[in-house]
Design a protein around this motif. Structure first.
Motif, mmCIF file in Angstrom:
data_model
loop_
_atom_site.group_PDB
_atom_site.id
_atom_site.type_symbol
_atom_site.label_atom_id
_atom_site.label_comp_id
_atom_site.label_asym_id
_atom_site.label_seq_id
_atom_site.Cartn_x
_atom_site.Cartn_y
_atom_site.Cartn_z
ATOM 1 N N SER A 51 5.937 9.174 -3.370
ATOM 2 C CA SER A 51 5.218 8.089 -2.705
ATOM 3 C C SER A 51 6.084 7.465 -1.622
ATOM 4 O O SER A 51 7.315 7.506 -1.682
ATOM 5 N N ILE B 94 3.038 5.146 5.886
ATOM 6 C CA ILE B 94 3.099 6.452 6.536
ATOM 7 C C ILE B 94 3.540 6.323 7.985
ATOM 8 O O ILE B 94 3.558 7.287 8.715
ATOM 9 N N ASN C 227 0.860 -1.176 0.000
ATOM 10 C CA ASN C 227 0.000 0.000 0.000
ATOM 11 C C ASN C 227 0.895 1.224 0.000
ATOM 12 O O ASN C 227 1.947 1.225 0.643
ATOM 13 N N TYR D 70 -3.092 14.410 -1.806
ATOM 14 C CA TYR D 70 -2.501 13.131 -1.449
ATOM 15 C C TYR D 70 -3.588 12.059 -1.413
ATOM 16 O O TYR D 70 -4.752 12.352 -1.206
ATOM 17 N N TYR D 71 -3.164 10.827 -1.644
ATOM 18 C CA TYR D 71 -4.100 9.709 -1.644
ATOM 19 C C TYR D 71 -3.406 8.457 -1.143
ATOM 20 O O TYR D 71 -2.202 8.295 -1.302
ATOM 21 N N PHE D 72 -4.189 7.567 -0.583
ATOM 22 C CA PHE D 72 -3.722 6.230 -0.243
ATOM 23 C C PHE D 72 -4.176 5.305 -1.351
ATOM 24 O O PHE D 72 -5.333 5.362 -1.776
ATOM 25 N N TYR E 271 1.647 11.698 -2.976
ATOM 26 C CA TYR E 271 1.516 13.145 -2.809
ATOM 27 C C TYR E 271 1.797 13.784 -4.153
ATOM 28 O O TYR E 271 2.799 13.487 -4.789
ATOM 29 N N CYS F 13 1.165 5.714 0.002
ATOM 30 C CA CYS F 13 0.583 7.033 0.160
ATOM 31 C C CYS F 13 1.279 7.901 -0.875
ATOM 32 O O CYS F 13 2.513 7.919 -0.940
ATOM 33 N N TYR G 265 2.126 13.533 8.816
ATOM 34 C CA TYR G 265 0.817 13.045 8.401
ATOM 35 C C TYR G 265 -0.132 12.956 9.598
ATOM 36 O O TYR G 265 0.217 12.502 10.664
#
Length: 138
Positions: free
Chosen positions: A99, A103, A33, A64-66, A37, A35, A54
């Motif tokens: 990325s 996080i 997975n 930003y996204y996961f 930006y 994260c 974060y």
């Protein structure tokens, strides 16, 4: 009469909504997975700051996204990604994606080894257009 007022109100609400362009798709082809930006700033400073802080309240707008492993997400903007005046791109029509695999990072780790923790991708607007607004993190 009340029904007519509701219909007219709904119509004005519908035509007053701004269009959102969400065709820019980022695909996570890794087994982790991530994260991600999105920025027009090529330095890692803002990305490092974001990833290390974060979850804290941030007054600056940050995209930003996961993205789960082997999944994708769309970056949405008001108006049009193709627009010459699109504020997401820098003067060279470049955009940068940073990325991290997790996080759960400590600031010290980012300070000592940002090049091994944060991955940086440079993408030209023309490349995005040529790839039908799809970008893969591999």
């Amino acid at each position: 009469m009340k029904t007519l007022a509701i219909i007219i109100s709904f119509f004005f609400i519908l035509i007053s909504c701004d269009d959102v362009d969400s065709r820019f798709c980022v695909v996570n082809k890794t087994d982790k997975n991530v994260c991600v930006y999105l920025t027009k700033d090529s330095s890692t400073n803002n990305a490092k700051l974001y990833f290390s802080e974060y979850g804290k309240v941030d007054k600056q707008l940050r995209q930003y996204y996961f993205i789960k492993s082997n999944d994708s997400t769309h970056f949405s903007v008001m108006d049009d990604w193709d627009s010459p005046s699109n504020y997401r791109f820098n003067d060279d029509r470049m955009i940068f994606i940073f990325s991290v695999d997790s996080i759960q990072l400590k600031t010290e780790m980012l300070d000592k080894h940002p090049q091994t923790v944060i991955r940086k991708f440079e993408i030209a607007q023309k490349t995005l257009i040529d790839n039908n607004w799809r970008f893969e993190i591999k």
